[in-house]
Design an enzyme around this catalytic site. Structure first.
Site, PDB file in Angstrom:
ATOM      1  CB  ILE A 469      -0.977  -0.008   1.194  1.00  0.00           C
ATOM      2  CG1 ILE A 469      -0.224  -0.115   2.532  1.00  0.00           C
ATOM      3  CG2 ILE A 469      -1.960  -1.142   1.061  1.00  0.00           C
ATOM      4  CD1 ILE A 469      -1.141  -0.028   3.755  1.00  0.00           C
ATOM      5  CB  THR A 471       4.079   0.096   3.501  1.00  0.00           C
ATOM      6  OG1 THR A 471       3.557  -1.085   2.879  1.00  0.00           O
ATOM      7  CG2 THR A 471       2.909   0.887   4.073  1.00  0.00           C
ATOM      8  N   GLY A 512       2.000  -6.138   8.872  1.00  0.00           N
ATOM      9  CA  GLY A 512       2.450  -6.544   7.554  1.00  0.00           C
ATOM     10  C   GLY A 512       3.888  -7.026   7.485  1.00  0.00           C
ATOM     11  CG  ASN A 609      14.960  -0.678   2.934  1.00  0.00           C
ATOM     12  OD1 ASN A 609      15.387   0.447   3.157  1.00  0.00           O
ATOM     13  ND2 ASN A 609      14.975  -1.193   1.723  1.00  0.00           N
ATOM     14  N   GLY A 680       6.066  -3.928  14.268  1.00  0.00           N
ATOM     15  CA  GLY A 680       5.409  -2.943  13.413  1.00  0.00           C
ATOM     16  C   GLY A 680       5.946  -1.546  13.633  1.00  0.00           C
ATOM     17  N   GLY A 682       4.748   1.293  11.041  1.00  0.00           N
ATOM     18  CA  GLY A 682       4.001   2.294  10.280  1.00  0.00           C
ATOM     19  C   GLY A 682       3.111   3.171  11.130  1.00  0.00           C
ATOM     20  CD  GLU A 683      -1.695   1.057  12.351  1.00  0.00           C
ATOM     21  OE1 GLU A 683      -2.884   1.394  12.361  1.00  0.00           O
ATOM     22  OE2 GLU A 683      -1.320  -0.108  12.575  1.00  0.00           O
TER      23      GLU A 683
END
Length: 726
Positions: A469, A471, A512, A609, A680, A682-683
């Site tokens: 998405i 990301t 993810g 990464n 995780g 992202g959030e």
């Protein structure tokens, strides 16, 4: 043959492997697949908030060239409908549409025009006339509807200890209410699909974050076998949670395709993105915090009042952070929902954490001010290595390290604790801090790896229905295969986003990276293990994959793998942690302010990464800043439609709004979380950002801002906090 370690594996800041496709326009998004004989659908929206359709005039639209079908409740396919009173919405929930003449909110789909061209469909849709019998009892105004609130029966209310006892033991109590408005996701790629119903089988190219759940939703809504539904989402141009579940435009496209016997493309307009693809709830959050003079927390309660729709239930878990972030013996988290004539809200990036952390971390800052404590030290004093909500130890928790390292990088020691005392010309300068946390789920993931030996080189293709998405899923999965097969990255191909591929949990919820990469790892390890077993080779012997294929006399080979949480995973609480520091400059006369500097420190397991992870944090910080600077969706109080309906009036941050940003990742590999040590991220990037900015504004101005967004007029009109010198 011995192995030579390559440098393409995990941990390296390689460029996006799909980057060249994107810059050349070759990355195919939902409506960019070449589909022959395609026609176009344009959805029609209701213009009342509650009532009934009493007549429909399609005569003018039907006369137009190119119009193939006009679908309303009168001729729509009969679908499975929702049962019970406000069933909970989930990522695989059915999405019935056009099943009755009832209207539940302004903008609800009431029809679809199908035509040969997009322009014909749009124009024809504007000519279809609906007559309504309006119900004046529509629930539109949040403030006037609070008496309609109910407690959801989903077990989310929580308490430990005794709140009243904890408050009575406190030397200082903070009791305040914090408000966050409706927000909309607005990814760059509009929601869209091309659907084809062919002989009972459905193929949908759709912009969805979770293709498996999209197939479940389509099959259940139409009551057809799941095996007859295929969803493809090779690239998704952003979602932020709005594409987790299947929205009704997809069902409209599938239905239309069945009726006209041709593939149908339906694209949601930017205006319809306000009314038909979910939103973040409006939240009123009441915080009560008690503490001793030395800063020891004695009590913390978090009460959230939100809205849901009249047809489905969704609750943003704002109190999640308040259950576990600090060492407080007496804790209470409660929720109430107001059923309103609005579309059903759903998850928006860091649902619960983004909004809940604004309330919690603002209240913590208020308590530190009242105690005359450094807000950084106040948070550190109340750190805990045990999740008191789950009654489990954290698998790892480097929150104190995040705060200390961030403070050093930011220059926190130079902060003037007294508000309004740091000025430069007409600017008041302030510094704010907040702590951040985000649950790090890890879900069962399946993957397939296909190996091919060509001219002494092995090429690997990995397949799974995971989505990218924006990301960087393609890149980190490619790096994982490179790592575990010891192949150069350029010899790895990643194929994603097809429900025909092995099942994954899709993209969302910060699960993810850990899930996808461990699934890819498992497939690669199974390939090596099987090839060794076939030739009775010791599993510990290091042999290049090319040599293994040769010894097996194979040029092609495939293997599948599955990764899922271990039993140890269930014994721990798995979270990522972070800290935000912000410097703001506020014009004392106009209330205009600038975010001059931001420092974000994250402890999120192994960074696969650094380049793509950095992008995730920058995106989160920008969305967090947007919560404070401008983002809000306004509702017209008489009719229930949204006043904000385009980017002309729904404002999001641009480059000039953002600051100089430093992002720091702490070195960490949490092997309890999963075998690769990934968590995780992202959030985590959006969590508590709003509070760090708001706290900085207080430090600059002495004005405590509790309602988002913080606009210049609000700042000018606000009074100085008690105890602040003018």
């Amino acid at each position: 043959m011995t192995k030579t370690k390559n440098t393409s594996g995990v941990g390296n800041a390689i460029n996006r492997v799909e980057g060249h496709l994107k810059v050349m326009g070759k990355a195919k998004y939902a409506t960019e697949f070449p589909v022959e004989n395609k026609v176009y659908g344009q959805a029609i929206n209701s213009t009342i908030s509650k009532g009934e359709i009493i007549s429909i005039d399609t005569s003018e639209a039907e006369k137009l060239d190119g119009v193939l079908q006009i679908i309303t409740y009168k001729n729509a396919e009969k679908l499975k409908t929702l049962e019970g009173v406000r069933p909970e919405i989930a990522t695989d929930t059915i999405a019935p549409v056009l099943q009755s003449n009832k209207v539940h909110y302004y903008g609800e789909y009431v029809g679809l025009v199908v035509a040969e061209t997009f322009e014909q469909a749009q124009y024809a849709a504007s000519l279809v006339k609906f007559e309504y019998k309006e119900d004046k009892s529509a629930v539109i105004d949040f403030e006037k509807s609070k008496e309609k609130a109910y407690t959801p029966d989903n077990g989310s209310n929580y308490s430990r200890g005794n709140m009243q006892k904890g408050l009575s033991e406190a030397d200082m109590v903070v009791e305040q209410t914090y408000n966050t408005p409706i927000e909309h996701h607005h990814p760059m790629e509009l929601h869209a699909t091309i659907a084809n119903w062919d002989n009972g089988k459905v193929l949908a190219y759709a912009s969805q974050q979770i293709v498996e759940d999209a197939t479940i939703s389509i099959s259940a809504t139409f009551q057809i076998p799941k095996k007859d539904v295929r969803v493809v989402a090779a690239f998704v141009g952003g979602g932020f949670g709005s594409k987790l579940n299947l929205e009704r435009h997809v069902i409209l496209a599938v239905m239309a395709s069945k009726m006209v016997k041709r593939p149908v493309q339906v694209t949601v307009t930017r205006t319809q993105m306000f009314t038909n693809t979910g939103l973040r709830q409006q939240n009123e959050q009441k915080m009560r915090v008690g503490a001793k003079k030395d800063g020891t927390l004695t009590a913390l309660s978090h009460e959230t009042l939100s809205h849901t729709s009249t047809t489905q239930e969704f609750q943003e878990p704002c109190g999640m952070v308040s259950k576990m972030l600090y060492n407080v013996p007496n804790n209470e988290v409660t929720y109430k929902l107001i059923p309103m004539n609005r579309q059903t809200p759903f998850a928006m990036r860091a649902p619960g954490e983004a909004t809940g952390s604004f309330a919690l971390e603002s209240a913590m800052d208020e308590m530190a001010w009242k105690l005359k404590m450094d807000p950084l030290e106040f948070r550190i004093k109340n750190d805990t290595q045990t999740d008191l909500h789950e009654e489990k130890p954290f698998s790892s928790r480097l929150l104190v390290e995040c705060l200390r390292i961030g403070a050093d990088k930011f220059g926190w020691k130079d902060r003037k604790a007294e508000p309004r005392t740091n000025a430069k010309g007409n600017w008041l300068i302030g510094y704010g801090v907040s702590a951040a946390s985000r649950n790090s789920p890890y879900k069962e993931t399946h993957a397939k790896v296909l190996l091919e030996l060509k001219e002494e080189k092995v090429y690997a293709t990995i397949q799974m229905d995971a989505t990218d998405i924006g990301t960087g899923s393609y890149t980190i999965i490619s790096q994982t295969v490179s790592e575990y097969l010891d192949l150069p990255e350029e010899q790895v191909v990643v194929e994603l986003g097809d429900s025909d591929f092995p099942v994954t949990p899709g993209s969302g919820g910060s699960w993810g990276a850990a899930s996808f990469c461990n699934g890819a790892r498992a497939a690669c390890e199974n390939a090596i293990k099987t090839l060794k077993n076939n030739r009775n080779i010791n599993q510990k012997e290091e042999i290049a994959i090319a040599e293994l294929l040769k010894r097996n006399q194979l040029t092609k080979f495939e293997a599948e793998g599955m990764a899922k949480p271990s039993s140890e995973f269930e014994d721990y609480s798995i979270f990522s942690f972070g800290a935000n520091f912000t410097e703001v400059w506020v014009d004392k006369d106009t209330g205009m302010y600038k975010i001059k500097k931001m420092v974000n420190v994250g402890s999120a397991g192994k960074i696969l990464n650094p380049k793509t992870a950095y992008g995730q944090i920058i995106g989160g910080l920008t969305m967090g800043a947007g919560m404070v600077i401008a983002e809000q969706t306004r509702v017209e109080p008489n009719f229930g439609n949204f006043i904000t309906r385009s980017f002309a009036d729904y404002h999001v941050p641009v480059n000039l709004d953002m600051a100089n940003i430093d992002v720091i990742f702490l070195p960490e590999e949490d092997k309890i979380a999963n075998k690769m040590g990934i968590k995780g991220i992202g959030e985590l990037g959006i969590t508590s950002v709003a509070a760090s900015i708001s706290n900085a504004i207080f430090n600059a101005t002495g004005k405590r801002m509790r309602d988002l967004p913080i606009t210049p007029e609000k700042l000018i009109e606000a009074e100085l906090e008690e105890g602040v010198k003018a």
